[in-house]
Design a protein around this motif. Structure first.
Motif, mmCIF file in Angstrom:
data_model
loop_
_atom_site.group_PDB
_atom_site.id
_atom_site.type_symbol
_atom_site.label_atom_id
_atom_site.label_comp_id
_atom_site.label_asym_id
_atom_site.label_seq_id
_atom_site.Cartn_x
_atom_site.Cartn_y
_atom_site.Cartn_z
ATOM 1 N N TYR A 25 1.029 -1.187 0.018
ATOM 2 C CA TYR A 25 0.022 -0.162 0.057
ATOM 3 C C TYR A 25 0.943 1.334 -0.138
ATOM 4 C CZ TYR A 25 -3.979 2.811 0.960
ATOM 5 O OH TYR A 25 -5.061 3.894 0.881
ATOM 6 N N ASP A 28 2.243 1.860 -3.422
ATOM 7 C CA ASP A 28 1.374 2.372 -4.419
ATOM 8 C C ASP A 28 1.417 3.900 -4.285
ATOM 9 O OD1 ASP A 28 -0.910 2.429 -6.224
ATOM 10 O OD2 ASP A 28 -1.873 3.290 -4.442
ATOM 11 N N THR A 29 1.218 4.514 -2.842
ATOM 12 C CA THR A 29 1.500 5.816 -2.609
ATOM 13 C C THR A 29 2.638 6.372 -3.378
ATOM 14 O OG1 THR A 29 0.136 5.681 -0.767
ATOM 15 C CG2 THR A 29 1.606 7.498 -0.916
ATOM 16 N N ALA A 93 2.491 10.325 1.373
ATOM 17 C CA ALA A 93 0.892 10.228 1.294
ATOM 18 C C ALA A 93 -0.229 11.565 1.604
ATOM 19 C CB ALA A 93 0.616 9.148 2.691
ATOM 20 N N SER A 97 -2.472 12.639 -1.512
ATOM 21 C CA SER A 97 -3.931 12.485 -1.180
ATOM 22 C C SER A 97 -4.822 13.532 -0.294
ATOM 23 C CB SER A 97 -4.135 11.106 -0.565
ATOM 24 O OG SER A 97 -3.877 10.246 -1.596
ATOM 25 N N ARG A 105 -3.865 6.963 3.905
ATOM 26 C CA ARG A 105 -2.617 6.174 3.283
ATOM 27 C C ARG A 105 -1.390 6.199 3.917
ATOM 28 N NH1 ARG A 105 -2.135 5.412 -2.025
ATOM 29 N NH2 ARG A 105 -4.003 6.054 -3.147
ATOM 30 N N GLY A 109 -0.315 2.421 5.105
ATOM 31 C CA GLY A 109 0.902 2.282 4.495
ATOM 32 C C GLY A 109 2.169 2.242 5.598
#
Length: 166
Positions: A25, A28-29, A93, A97, A105, A109
């Motif tokens: 996760y 992905d960020t 993060a 976002s 996130r 994460g």
């Protein structure tokens, strides 16, 4: 060396899966952040970046182990680096976002990934010799508190080893 019993295999597997999930996760960020803020447009460049960050986090957790027989000072640098890497990922993060989604996130994460990797490698009681940590500060405080608590209830007599030594 006397070893403590192992934790249940299902627990170890669940912690390992959680560590991998949190790291993915966070990756992905980092992937999105690399494209939007670091101007990394190529997949190969982004992949190298994301894998390097993930490996640095795992390697830091691996080398920060108290079970490796190293001094507290040598354990401190890897621990600091793990949290520095996680901190940078938290910034990514939030940048990616915003406040609410960035908090989600960040926590799901890197903030959870860092301790999960530590748990994967070193929270299993079988990694530490029996009584290896009894002279560190936290167990001393715990024994002191327990000794005073039980002595105050007259369950036991206070002993010298329950007092804090400086």
């Amino acid at each position: 060396m006397t070893l403590r019993p192992h934790r249940h295999p299902t627990t170890s597997l669940a912690v390992a899966i959680a560590a991998v999930g949190c790291t993915v996760y966070a990756a992905d960020t980092n992937w999105r952040f690399a494209g939007h803020y670091l101007s990394m447009t190529g997949a190969a460049e982004r992949t190298v970046f994301v894998v390097a960050v993930a490996l640095a986090l795992v390697a830091g957790a691996l080398t920060a182990s108290p079970a490796r027989g190293s001094s507290r000072l040598s354990q401190g640098l890897p621990q600091f680096l793990v949290w520095a890497i996680a901190g940078v990922q938290v910034v990514a993060a939030y940048a990616e976002s915003g406040l609410v989604a960035g908090t989600v996130r960040a926590v799901i994460g890197p903030v959870l990934a860092a301790p999960m990797w530590h748990f994967v490698f070193y929270s299993d009681p079988c990694h530490c010799p029996l009584g290896a940590d009894r002279h560190t500060r936290l167990p001393q405080v715990e024994r002191s508190h327990a000794g005073r608590h039980h002595a105050g209830r007259r369950l036991i007599e206070p002993r010298d080893d329950t007092r804090m030594h400086r």
